[in-house]
Design a protein around this motif. Sequence first.
Motif, PDB file in Angstrom:
ATOM      1  N   VAL A  96       5.025  28.728  -5.656  1.00  0.00           N
ATOM      2  CA  VAL A  96       5.348  30.064  -6.166  1.00  0.00           C
ATOM      3  C   VAL A  96       4.226  30.978  -5.692  1.00  0.00           C
ATOM      4  N   HIS A  97       4.583  32.065  -5.029  1.00  0.00           N
ATOM      5  CA  HIS A  97       3.584  33.005  -4.519  1.00  0.00           C
ATOM      6  C   HIS A  97       3.684  34.344  -5.216  1.00  0.00           C
ATOM      7  N   GLU A  98       2.563  35.026  -5.266  1.00  0.00           N
ATOM      8  CA  GLU A  98       2.561  36.407  -5.744  1.00  0.00           C
ATOM      9  C   GLU A  98       1.988  37.291  -4.644  1.00  0.00           C
ATOM     10  N   LYS A 107      -1.225  41.041   0.587  1.00  0.00           N
ATOM     11  CA  LYS A 107      -1.447  39.617   0.838  1.00  0.00           C
ATOM     12  C   LYS A 107      -0.735  38.811  -0.224  1.00  0.00           C
ATOM     13  N   MET A 108      -0.491  37.569   0.096  1.00  0.00           N
ATOM     14  CA  MET A 108       0.122  36.726  -0.929  1.00  0.00           C
ATOM     15  C   MET A 108      -0.705  35.481  -1.142  1.00  0.00           C
ATOM     16  N   ARG A 109      -0.573  34.946  -2.321  1.00  0.00           N
ATOM     17  CA  ARG A 109      -1.304  33.720  -2.619  1.00  0.00           C
ATOM     18  C   ARG A 109      -0.524  32.915  -3.647  1.00  0.00           C
ATOM     19  N   MET A 130       6.921  38.463  -6.553  1.00  0.00           N
ATOM     20  CA  MET A 130       6.731  37.030  -6.703  1.00  0.00           C
ATOM     21  C   MET A 130       7.893  36.322  -6.019  1.00  0.00           C
ATOM     22  N   HIS A 131       7.582  35.239  -5.323  1.00  0.00           N
ATOM     23  CA  HIS A 131       8.659  34.549  -4.585  1.00  0.00           C
ATOM     24  C   HIS A 131       8.349  33.065  -4.451  1.00  0.00           C
ATOM     25  N   LEU A 132       9.366  32.320  -4.062  1.00  0.00           N
ATOM     26  CA  LEU A 132       9.141  30.925  -3.703  1.00  0.00           C
ATOM     27  C   LEU A 132       8.752  30.902  -2.248  1.00  0.00           C
ATOM     28  N   MET A 133       7.858  29.996  -1.886  1.00  0.00           N
ATOM     29  CA  MET A 133       7.506  29.873  -0.483  1.00  0.00           C
ATOM     30  C   MET A 133       7.715  28.440  -0.044  1.00  0.00           C
ATOM     31  N   LEU A 134       8.557  28.299   0.965  1.00  0.00           N
ATOM     32  CA  LEU A 134       8.780  26.993   1.569  1.00  0.00           C
ATOM     33  C   LEU A 134       7.776  26.860   2.701  1.00  0.00           C
ATOM     34  N   MET A 173       5.415  40.753   6.525  1.00  0.00           N
ATOM     35  CA  MET A 173       4.566  41.047   5.385  1.00  0.00           C
ATOM     36  C   MET A 173       4.588  39.888   4.398  1.00  0.00           C
ATOM     37  N   GLU A 174       5.777  39.405   4.110  1.00  0.00           N
ATOM     38  CA  GLU A 174       5.888  38.337   3.138  1.00  0.00           C
ATOM     39  C   GLU A 174       5.149  37.089   3.578  1.00  0.00           C
ATOM     40  N   HIS A 175       5.208  36.829   4.858  1.00  0.00           N
ATOM     41  CA  HIS A 175       4.649  35.563   5.313  1.00  0.00           C
ATOM     42  C   HIS A 175       3.194  35.691   5.751  1.00  0.00           C
TER      43      HIS A 175
HETATM   44 CU    CU Z   1       4.608  33.559   0.146  1.00  0.00          CU
END
Ligand code: CU
Length: 177
Positions: A96-98, A107-109, A130-134, A173-175
């Motif tokens: 789970v990323h924010e 940035k995401m972490r 907030m998202h799921l990251m595969l 941006m998301e990645h």
């Molecule tokens: Cu992410």
Amino acid sequence: MKSHLTFAALLLATTLAVPALAHDHSAMAKDGAAKMQKHEATDAVKVGNLVFAGAFTRATLPGAKVGGGYISITNEAKEADRLLGGSSPVAARVEVHEMKMDGEVMKMRKFAGGVEIPAGGTVELEPGGMHLMLLEIKQPLKQGEDVPVTLEFEKAGKVELKLHVEAAGATSMEHGQ
Ligand SMILES: [Cu+2]
């Protein structure tokens, strides 16, 4: 002469029709949004006290290592639950990323400690939020396919879902790549 007049009348009618058409177009856009919500509602999956809606991911380019996962989670229980993490056969890890602004850069972490889904509340995992990251995906995600994911909750346990693969979007941006 008569046909000439008809033509002129038609032209006038067409010209007059333009503002009406523009208006229709905005009405159509609203209608489209309503249909999208309807679509999500039809796609909703209820597992125990949790309702999952609008689960999707985006197509990835060959060689891409990550993909996002988006879903709306509603908790109909009397007590809060917590999304701890997940897994998928197509990825080495699911986190789970924010998203956080770091100066001017988004940035995401990894979101530490899990995401609380309040009693009677809804948490949206969505693009730009907030998202799921595969991570370390094993093959490109192809538009139109369904990607299986298992989400793990503190109380509800493991829930198996499918992310529908939508068209590739602006994902840089998301990645964070
Ligand atoms: Cu992410």
